[in-house]
Design a protein around this motif. Structure first.
Motif, mmCIF file in Angstrom:
data_model
loop_
_atom_site.group_PDB
_atom_site.id
_atom_site.type_symbol
_atom_site.label_atom_id
_atom_site.label_comp_id
_atom_site.label_asym_id
_atom_site.label_seq_id
_atom_site.Cartn_x
_atom_site.Cartn_y
_atom_site.Cartn_z
ATOM 1 N N ILE A 1 12.209 2.314 -9.315
ATOM 2 C CA ILE A 1 13.320 1.474 -8.853
ATOM 3 C C ILE A 1 13.014 0.861 -7.488
ATOM 4 O O ILE A 1 13.202 -0.344 -7.280
ATOM 5 C CB ILE A 1 14.619 2.297 -8.790
ATOM 6 C CG1 ILE A 1 15.066 2.669 -10.200
ATOM 7 C CG2 ILE A 1 15.722 1.516 -8.070
ATOM 8 C CD1 ILE A 1 16.197 3.680 -10.246
ATOM 9 N N ILE A 2 12.516 1.678 -6.557
ATOM 10 C CA ILE A 2 12.219 1.169 -5.211
ATOM 11 C C ILE A 2 11.137 0.100 -5.269
ATOM 12 O O ILE A 2 11.254 -0.966 -4.643
ATOM 13 C CB ILE A 2 11.769 2.324 -4.282
ATOM 14 C CG1 ILE A 2 12.952 3.242 -3.984
ATOM 15 C CG2 ILE A 2 11.192 1.780 -2.975
ATOM 16 C CD1 ILE A 2 12.579 4.480 -3.192
ATOM 17 N N TYR A 3 10.079 0.359 -6.040
ATOM 18 C CA TYR A 3 8.976 -0.602 -6.125
ATOM 19 C C TYR A 3 9.463 -1.942 -6.687
ATOM 20 O O TYR A 3 9.142 -3.014 -6.165
ATOM 21 C CB TYR A 3 7.848 -0.040 -6.996
ATOM 22 C CG TYR A 3 6.679 -0.980 -7.122
ATOM 23 C CD1 TYR A 3 5.667 -0.994 -6.161
ATOM 24 C CD2 TYR A 3 6.589 -1.888 -8.181
ATOM 25 C CE1 TYR A 3 4.601 -1.872 -6.257
ATOM 26 C CE2 TYR A 3 5.523 -2.767 -8.283
ATOM 27 C CZ TYR A 3 4.529 -2.753 -7.323
ATOM 28 O OH TYR A 3 3.479 -3.640 -7.412
ATOM 29 N N ASN A 4 10.262 -1.887 -7.762
ATOM 30 C CA ASN A 4 10.712 -3.128 -8.390
ATOM 31 C C ASN A 4 11.762 -3.844 -7.552
ATOM 32 O O ASN A 4 11.815 -5.079 -7.544
ATOM 33 C CB ASN A 4 11.221 -2.842 -9.800
ATOM 34 C CG ASN A 4 10.079 -2.627 -10.788
ATOM 35 O OD1 ASN A 4 9.520 -3.576 -11.321
ATOM 36 N ND2 ASN A 4 9.703 -1.381 -11.014
ATOM 37 N N ARG A 5 12.584 -3.107 -6.830
ATOM 38 C CA ARG A 5 13.523 -3.734 -5.890
ATOM 39 C C ARG A 5 12.743 -4.502 -4.830
ATOM 40 O O ARG A 5 13.076 -5.639 -4.482
ATOM 41 C CB ARG A 5 14.402 -2.675 -5.215
ATOM 42 C CG ARG A 5 15.602 -2.223 -6.025
ATOM 43 C CD ARG A 5 16.487 -1.328 -5.197
ATOM 44 N NE ARG A 5 17.006 -2.024 -4.040
ATOM 45 C CZ ARG A 5 17.216 -1.463 -2.843
ATOM 46 N NH1 ARG A 5 16.938 -0.184 -2.650
ATOM 47 N NH2 ARG A 5 17.699 -2.163 -1.844
ATOM 48 N N TRP A 6 11.700 -3.853 -4.298
ATOM 49 C CA TRP A 6 10.882 -4.516 -3.279
ATOM 50 C C TRP A 6 10.195 -5.748 -3.864
ATOM 51 O O TRP A 6 10.133 -6.809 -3.217
ATOM 52 C CB TRP A 6 9.836 -3.551 -2.731
ATOM 53 C CG TRP A 6 8.777 -4.249 -1.932
ATOM 54 C CD1 TRP A 6 8.898 -4.731 -0.666
ATOM 55 C CD2 TRP A 6 7.449 -4.586 -2.359
ATOM 56 N NE1 TRP A 6 7.731 -5.344 -0.271
ATOM 57 C CE2 TRP A 6 6.830 -5.263 -1.282
ATOM 58 C CE3 TRP A 6 6.729 -4.364 -3.524
ATOM 59 C CZ2 TRP A 6 5.516 -5.722 -1.373
ATOM 60 C CZ3 TRP A 6 5.429 -4.832 -3.605
ATOM 61 C CH2 TRP A 6 4.838 -5.499 -2.528
ATOM 62 N N MET B 1 0.834 -1.207 0.000
ATOM 63 C CA MET B 1 0.000 0.000 0.000
ATOM 64 C C MET B 1 0.870 1.259 0.000
ATOM 65 O O MET B 1 0.628 2.210 -0.748
ATOM 66 C CB MET B 1 -0.925 0.003 1.231
ATOM 67 C CG MET B 1 -1.963 1.107 1.232
ATOM 68 S SD MET B 1 -2.888 1.194 2.804
ATOM 69 C CE MET B 1 -3.366 -0.512 3.022
ATOM 70 N N LEU B 2 1.905 1.244 0.835
ATOM 71 C CA LEU B 2 2.806 2.385 0.935
ATOM 72 C C LEU B 2 3.498 2.646 -0.401
ATOM 73 O O LEU B 2 3.567 3.794 -0.870
ATOM 74 C CB LEU B 2 3.845 2.121 2.028
ATOM 75 C CG LEU B 2 4.906 3.209 2.234
ATOM 76 C CD1 LEU B 2 4.282 4.459 2.850
ATOM 77 C CD2 LEU B 2 6.038 2.693 3.124
ATOM 78 N N LEU B 3 3.995 1.595 -1.037
ATOM 79 C CA LEU B 3 4.728 1.761 -2.293
ATOM 80 C C LEU B 3 3.802 2.149 -3.439
ATOM 81 O O LEU B 3 4.202 2.871 -4.354
ATOM 82 C CB LEU B 3 5.487 0.473 -2.629
ATOM 83 C CG LEU B 3 6.659 0.165 -1.688
ATOM 84 C CD1 LEU B 3 7.253 -1.188 -1.998
ATOM 85 C CD2 LEU B 3 7.721 1.249 -1.785
ATOM 86 N N ASN B 4 2.566 1.695 -3.404
ATOM 87 C CA ASN B 4 1.601 2.135 -4.416
ATOM 88 C C ASN B 4 1.299 3.618 -4.281
ATOM 89 O O ASN B 4 1.108 4.327 -5.278
ATOM 90 C CB ASN B 4 0.315 1.313 -4.338
ATOM 91 C CG ASN B 4 0.399 0.032 -5.144
ATOM 92 O OD1 ASN B 4 0.585 0.061 -6.354
ATOM 93 N ND2 ASN B 4 0.274 -1.105 -4.477
ATOM 94 N N GLU B 5 1.257 4.102 -3.030
ATOM 95 C CA GLU B 5 1.072 5.540 -2.819
ATOM 96 C C GLU B 5 2.288 6.306 -3.341
ATOM 97 O O GLU B 5 2.158 7.402 -3.888
ATOM 98 C CB GLU B 5 0.852 5.843 -1.334
ATOM 99 C CG GLU B 5 -0.459 5.334 -0.768
ATOM 100 C CD GLU B 5 -1.680 5.902 -1.462
ATOM 101 O OE1 GLU B 5 -1.591 7.036 -2.001
ATOM 102 O OE2 GLU B 5 -2.714 5.224 -1.491
ATOM 103 N N LEU B 6 3.486 5.715 -3.173
ATOM 104 C CA LEU B 6 4.696 6.348 -3.699
ATOM 105 C C LEU B 6 4.622 6.449 -5.220
ATOM 106 O O LEU B 6 4.977 7.480 -5.799
ATOM 107 C CB LEU B 6 5.931 5.548 -3.276
ATOM 108 C CG LEU B 6 7.270 6.032 -3.854
ATOM 109 C CD1 LEU B 6 7.597 7.434 -3.334
ATOM 110 C CD2 LEU B 6 8.392 5.064 -3.511
ATOM 111 N N LEU B 7 4.172 5.381 -5.880
ATOM 112 C CA LEU B 7 4.028 5.411 -7.335
ATOM 113 C C LEU B 7 3.039 6.488 -7.758
ATOM 114 O O LEU B 7 3.258 7.200 -8.739
ATOM 115 C CB LEU B 7 3.567 4.043 -7.851
ATOM 116 C CG LEU B 7 4.547 2.873 -7.701
ATOM 117 C CD1 LEU B 7 3.889 1.579 -8.172
ATOM 118 C CD2 LEU B 7 5.830 3.122 -8.469
#
Length: 205
Positions: A145-150, A111-117
């Motif tokens: 980059i962060i999303y795909n690393r995760w 959820m956090l990373l989707n908000e970042l996107l």
């Protein structure tokens, strides 16, 4: 005066040293400068990851209409601000995935990373593999980059056998099962990366 407010007054006026009271999530909505001050404290209570959980939990709470029907979370200023606060805390942590993964479940971190996107304006409906990072603004490229690393780390970690947990109370077992189902759904998506098209949730930020 609420019981919590009365406790705070009593702590100040009693003159007796005591344990500092935990800051409540809603106080960060009332005082825009409080978050930065709080995060500077190495012994902050709640901790940064706990704050992220509280902010996103409150922002994603379903609403109930006049017919007592459960509705999706309301897209309003309060909830948008809570999501931004969660992102600010993660930015303060320098998006350290080691720390975030230790303190957050896969659904919450997703959820956090989707908000970042969303806030970084990553194009929805476009395969990440088709994005030319060199042409994107730095913040947008960073989010991809962060999303795909995760996503890659999550795929690898999920391949290891899970530890069996002892059965708990019935209500707790239901919550654990719901979280497991959410996690399985998220893993289904990330395993299709990098070819998957990120549609993303409706961007409210």
């Amino acid at each position: 005066m609420s019981a919590e407010a009365a406790d705070r007054v009593a702590a100040v006026t009693s003159g007796r040293p005591g344990t500092p009271l935990q800051v409540s999530w809603f106080e960060f909505l009332l005082d825009g400068s409080l978050l930065e001050k709080h995060l500077q404290n190495p012994n902050a209570d709640p901790t940064p990851v706990q704050l992220i959980v509280q902010f996103l939990e409150q922002a994603s709470k379903p609403s109930v209409n006049e017919q007592n029907q459960v509705q999706p979370p309301v897209d309003n200023r309060r909830n948008r601000t809570l999501k931004l606060l969660a992102l600010k805390v993660a930015a303060h942590m320098k998006w350290d995935l080691d720390s975030l993964e230790k303190g957050l479940t896969i659904p919450v971190l997703n959820m956090l990373l989707n908000e970042l996107l969303c806030v970084s304006k990553v194009p929805a409906g476009v395969k990440h593999v088709d994005l030319d990072l060199s042409t994107l603004p730095p913040t947008t490229a960073m989010a991809v980059i962060i999303y795909n690393r995760w996503a890659i780390r999550t795929i690898v970690l999920s391949s290891f056998p899970e530890k069996q947990t002892k059965p708990g109370p019935h209500q707790m077992n239901i919550i654990v099962q719901q979280e497991k189902e959410m996690t399985d759904n998220i893993l289904t998506v990330v395993r299709r990366l990098p070819g998957a098209v990120w549609t993303g949730p409706p961007c409210s930020l």
